[in-house]
Design a protein around this motif. Structure first.
Motif, mmCIF file in Angstrom:
data_model
loop_
_atom_site.group_PDB
_atom_site.id
_atom_site.type_symbol
_atom_site.label_atom_id
_atom_site.label_comp_id
_atom_site.label_asym_id
_atom_site.label_seq_id
_atom_site.Cartn_x
_atom_site.Cartn_y
_atom_site.Cartn_z
ATOM 1 N N TYR A 89 -6.947 36.083 -5.038
ATOM 2 C CA TYR A 89 -7.117 34.877 -5.846
ATOM 3 C C TYR A 89 -5.826 34.063 -5.903
ATOM 4 O O TYR A 89 -4.739 34.575 -5.687
ATOM 5 C CB TYR A 89 -7.549 35.235 -7.268
ATOM 6 N N THR A 97 4.398 25.555 -14.331
ATOM 7 C CA THR A 97 5.232 26.690 -13.949
ATOM 8 C C THR A 97 5.816 26.546 -12.550
ATOM 9 O O THR A 97 5.736 27.456 -11.731
ATOM 10 C CB THR A 97 4.462 28.035 -14.023
ATOM 11 N N ILE A 114 6.142 34.858 0.037
ATOM 12 C CA ILE A 114 5.893 36.218 -0.442
ATOM 13 C C ILE A 114 4.950 36.946 0.517
ATOM 14 O O ILE A 114 5.094 38.144 0.758
ATOM 15 C CB ILE A 114 5.302 36.175 -1.866
ATOM 16 N N ARG B 172 5.820 33.284 -18.265
ATOM 17 C CA ARG B 172 4.822 32.685 -17.379
ATOM 18 C C ARG B 172 5.322 32.652 -15.937
ATOM 19 O O ARG B 172 4.557 32.800 -14.989
ATOM 20 C CB ARG B 172 4.505 31.262 -17.850
ATOM 21 N N GLN B 173 6.649 32.472 -15.792
ATOM 22 C CA GLN B 173 7.198 32.465 -14.436
ATOM 23 C C GLN B 173 7.136 33.856 -13.809
ATOM 24 O O GLN B 173 6.929 33.991 -12.613
ATOM 25 C CB GLN B 173 8.642 31.961 -14.470
ATOM 26 N N GLU B 175 4.805 36.041 -14.652
ATOM 27 C CA GLU B 175 3.381 36.261 -14.403
ATOM 28 C C GLU B 175 2.957 35.661 -13.068
ATOM 29 O O GLU B 175 2.128 36.214 -12.355
ATOM 30 C CB GLU B 175 2.563 35.631 -15.535
ATOM 31 N N LEU B 176 3.548 34.517 -12.754
ATOM 32 C CA LEU B 176 3.230 33.860 -11.483
ATOM 33 C C LEU B 176 3.564 34.805 -10.324
ATOM 34 O O LEU B 176 2.750 35.015 -9.424
ATOM 35 C CB LEU B 176 4.023 32.560 -11.361
ATOM 36 N N MET B 177 4.749 35.415 -10.389
ATOM 37 C CA MET B 177 5.149 36.342 -9.331
ATOM 38 C C MET B 177 4.218 37.547 -9.295
ATOM 39 O O MET B 177 3.876 38.045 -8.234
ATOM 40 C CB MET B 177 6.595 36.818 -9.563
ATOM 41 N N GLU B 178 3.810 37.991 -10.488
ATOM 42 C CA GLU B 178 2.910 39.134 -10.564
ATOM 43 C C GLU B 178 1.564 38.791 -9.917
ATOM 44 O O GLU B 178 0.973 39.608 -9.215
ATOM 45 C CB GLU B 178 2.715 39.517 -12.028
ATOM 46 N N SER B 179 1.097 37.555 -10.170
ATOM 47 C CA SER B 179 -0.207 37.168 -9.629
ATOM 48 C C SER B 179 -0.179 37.145 -8.102
ATOM 49 O O SER B 179 -1.207 37.320 -7.459
ATOM 50 C CB SER B 179 -0.645 35.818 -10.196
ATOM 51 N N TYR B 180 1.002 36.935 -7.531
ATOM 52 C CA TYR B 180 1.120 36.978 -6.063
ATOM 53 C C TYR B 180 1.405 38.389 -5.567
ATOM 54 O O TYR B 180 1.655 38.571 -4.376
ATOM 55 C CB TYR B 180 2.252 36.076 -5.593
ATOM 56 N N ALA B 181 1.434 39.355 -6.468
ATOM 57 C CA ALA B 181 1.814 40.717 -6.118
ATOM 58 C C ALA B 181 3.141 40.736 -5.363
ATOM 59 O O ALA B 181 3.288 41.384 -4.332
ATOM 60 C CB ALA B 181 0.706 41.395 -5.295
ATOM 61 N N ALA B 182 4.122 39.976 -5.871
ATOM 62 C CA ALA B 182 5.436 39.921 -5.225
ATOM 63 C C ALA B 182 6.199 41.212 -5.478
ATOM 64 O O ALA B 182 6.074 41.808 -6.546
ATOM 65 C CB ALA B 182 6.229 38.732 -5.762
ATOM 66 N N LYS B 186 11.633 40.608 -4.061
ATOM 67 C CA LYS B 186 11.365 39.180 -3.904
ATOM 68 C C LYS B 186 11.500 38.466 -5.246
ATOM 69 O O LYS B 186 12.046 37.365 -5.322
ATOM 70 C CB LYS B 186 9.945 38.987 -3.335
ATOM 71 N N ALA B 190 13.870 35.360 -5.626
ATOM 72 C CA ALA B 190 13.207 34.057 -5.761
ATOM 73 C C ALA B 190 13.166 33.586 -7.205
ATOM 74 O O ALA B 190 13.013 32.400 -7.455
ATOM 75 C CB ALA B 190 11.793 34.130 -5.193
ATOM 76 N N LEU B 191 13.291 34.501 -8.159
ATOM 77 C CA LEU B 191 13.187 34.086 -9.554
ATOM 78 C C LEU B 191 14.389 34.494 -10.410
ATOM 79 O O LEU B 191 15.030 33.655 -11.022
ATOM 80 C CB LEU B 191 11.893 34.637 -10.169
ATOM 81 N N PRO B 194 18.034 32.862 -9.185
ATOM 82 C CA PRO B 194 18.158 31.425 -9.486
ATOM 83 C C PRO B 194 18.133 31.148 -10.985
ATOM 84 O O PRO B 194 18.864 30.287 -11.470
ATOM 85 C CB PRO B 194 16.931 30.809 -8.805
ATOM 86 N N ASN B 195 17.335 31.915 -11.731
ATOM 87 C CA ASN B 195 17.274 31.744 -13.179
ATOM 88 C C ASN B 195 18.626 32.084 -13.822
ATOM 89 O O ASN B 195 19.000 31.511 -14.836
ATOM 90 C CB ASN B 195 16.176 32.650 -13.750
#
Lengths: 265, 280
Positions: A89, A97, A114, B172-173, B175-182, B186, B190-191, B194-195
């Motif tokens: 998904y 974001t 990724i 939320r940032q 979570e975004l990485m989690e949703s991509y299964a990063a 990474k 990537a996060l 830079p943060n």
């Protein structure tokens, strides 16, 4: 009536899903109770209800950002975690974001990075997706240089970049003004029809839900549950005039009454 | 689509004019301050050992500069070079290991959570008090004794800030990485990194000033003749206050130069950051 390609492959199947937050008698909140829902390939499903009805929670369970307390939830026949790991998904959150340190183009490339696409492939795909949301010229801008509506379109382009068959959207247009929101609705429908993606869309706007969806899932709070599922039964492609048709008003009123009934129980 | 914020593209002329008018009040304050100082010393007849005239300090400074430019050996500039080397060496060692250790501990939240109170406590210890010990360990005339002090002074603020930057992230940032299964790797690059950059650079700016202070103060406890700390102590004890003040001016210039260098690098590395946006 619907010209949209749709077959009967099951994308989401929820059987008796419960989600309870907190523990102990006093602190427990039943966010979702006995959710049963089947979503088929190519559908555009809206989850609608007042705040606290668990619509976002349900979306997060599907995304595997939360785990169900009990019950069975399958995404493409797999458990949600497997579906997430398989990148089944794309998700669009309430806030865009975007990462401040990346240009618009690089933000769209993030999921492709990724997933280890080659640099040239990433560039081509990101550009294609940005053109689809009509931001082709903004690839080298930074997010802060764009308006809220444009940022949200970048987030949609990013979610679609790897062409997932399932798009999860958590009140993506909630922060936009009415005018921008209606335009974004049109664009989203166009994208849905070109990409043939299955969409699950969380919203608290009744007209938005009716306008976009093939089916509207009506939910109510305390405990969060599904009270009705409404077939919108309006022809595609839907245009600005769709919102003025008597059938549209009929459906809007039907959902409004369902929400009110649930509230007065 | 007219919702774009335009970045103003200024010509060179406009740019310089803008810069001058921006800094004009600051320059005026500096000029007024120096003039007042000069006049006060002359009118009130303040003794040289209390406060020399800015013109005398400048003359002494220029004298040394002339010696250097005509190919002679200027003790002031030798001292400046040695102190800068101690400050810079300590800065690189301390900040480098601070960032590195933060990266390692942030990977395992348990370690960084356990280490943080210790680091914060250590950060409030006056580390300069260890200078005589370091002189004993590394030798009075060895620049390593000064570098060690500087490194310890800048280590803690850098590490603390870096850990904060790596861990204080909008959920939320993440979570975004989690949703991509990063992968965690990474997500780090990537996060998290830079943060952390704005946090790291604000630490480096503080560290740049601290390192010059640390180097000079540790030289007060003894060191080779050609270091600013020893130079100042010796000039002062010989009642040559113009000379002492010319070294103080040199130290100020080094400190400012160091700070500006870090700021310029910061702008290069993160042009996207809020503080550098031109929105007018």
């Amino acid at each position: 009536m619907s010209e949209h390609v749709q077959n009967n492959t099951l994308v989401i199947s929820a059987k008796g899903v419960n989600k309870i937050f907190g523990s102990g008698e006093d602190n427990q909140v039943v966010a979702l109770q006995n959710i049963n829902l089947d979503i088929h390939n190519g559908e555009f499903i809206s989850l609608i209800g007042p705040s606290g009805c668990g619509k976002s929670t349900l979306l997060r369970l599907i995304a595997d950002l939360l785990k169900p307390t009990t019950g069975e939830l399958k995404i493409n026949g797999k458990n949600p975690q497997q579906a997430r790991l398989d990148r089944d998904y794309g998700m669009v959150f309430q806030a865009a974001t975007l990462y401040d340190w990346r240009t618009v183009g690089k933000n769209v490339e993030l999921p492709l990075e990724i997933m280890r696409y080659s640099a040239s492939e990433r560039k081509v795909r990101a550009q294609k997706m940005l053109e689809m949301v009509e931001l082709g010229k903004f690839s080298n801008h930074y997010p802060w240089q764009l308006s809220g509506g444009m940022q949200q379109r970048v987030a949609i382009a990013r979610a679609l970049a790897f062409e997932p068959a399932l798009l999860l959207m958590d009140e993506p247009f909630g922060a936009l003004d009415e005018f921008t929101r209606e335009r974004m609705n049109m664009e989203l429908l166009r994208i849905w029809q070109t990409t043939k993606t299955t969409v699950i869309f969380v919203t608290h706007s009744i007209p938005e839900a009716i306008f976009l969806s093939t089916r509207v899932v009506v939910m109510s709070p305390r405990p969060g549950r599904i009270t009705a599922v409404v077939d919108t039964d309006l022809p595609y492609p839907r245009v600005f005039e769709t919102r003025e048709s008597p059938r549209f008003f009929e459906k809007v009123n039907q959902v409004r009454e369902l929400l009110r009934d649930a509230h007065e129980e | 689509m007219a919702e774009i914020t335009k970045t103003p593209s200024l010509t060179w002329g406009e740019n310089i004019k803008g810069q001058v008018s921006y800094y004009f009040p600051t320059i005026m304050i500096a000029v007024a301050f120096l003039a007042l100082w000069e006049v006060a010393v002359r009118v009130l007849n303040i003794q040289q050992f209390l406060l020399p005239k800015p013109s005398d300090i400048a003359a002494r400074f220029l004298e040394e500069t002339q010696i250097l430019l005509s190919g002679g050996s200027s003790l002031l500039y030798q001292a400046a070079g040695a102190t800068l080397w101690s400050a810079f060496g300590g800065f690189v060692l301390g900040c480098g290991s601070g960032i590195l250790l933060a990266l390692i501990t942030a990977r395992w939240t348990i370690i960084s959570e356990a280490a943080m109170p210790f680091a914060i406590a250590a950060n409030s210890v006056p580390i300069i008090a260890f200078a005589p010990i370091m002189n004993n360990w590394f030798g009075l005339t060895n620049p390593a004794s000064k570098m060690a002090i500087v490194a310890i002074i800048v280590f803690f603020p850098t590490m603390i800030n870096t850990v904060r930057g790596l861990t204080l992230i909008d959920p939320r940032q993440l979570e975004l990485m989690e949703s991509y299964a990063a992968s965690p790797f990474k997500t780090l690059f990537a996060l998290r990194i830079p943060n952390a950059l704005p946090y790291i650079f604000s630490a480096l700016r503080v560290a740049s000033s601290l390192s010059v202070i640390g180097a000079i103060v540790s030289e007060f406890f003894g060191g080779p003749r050609a270091t600013l700390g020893v130079f100042i102590t010796q000039a002062a004890s010989g009642f040559d206050f113009d000379r002492a003040w010319s070294a103080i001016l040199m130290a100020a210039l080094i400190g400012i130069g160091f700070y500006l260098t870090v700021t310029i690098i910061e702008r290069r590395v993160m042009p996207w950051h809020t503080s550098f946006r031109q929105t007018e």
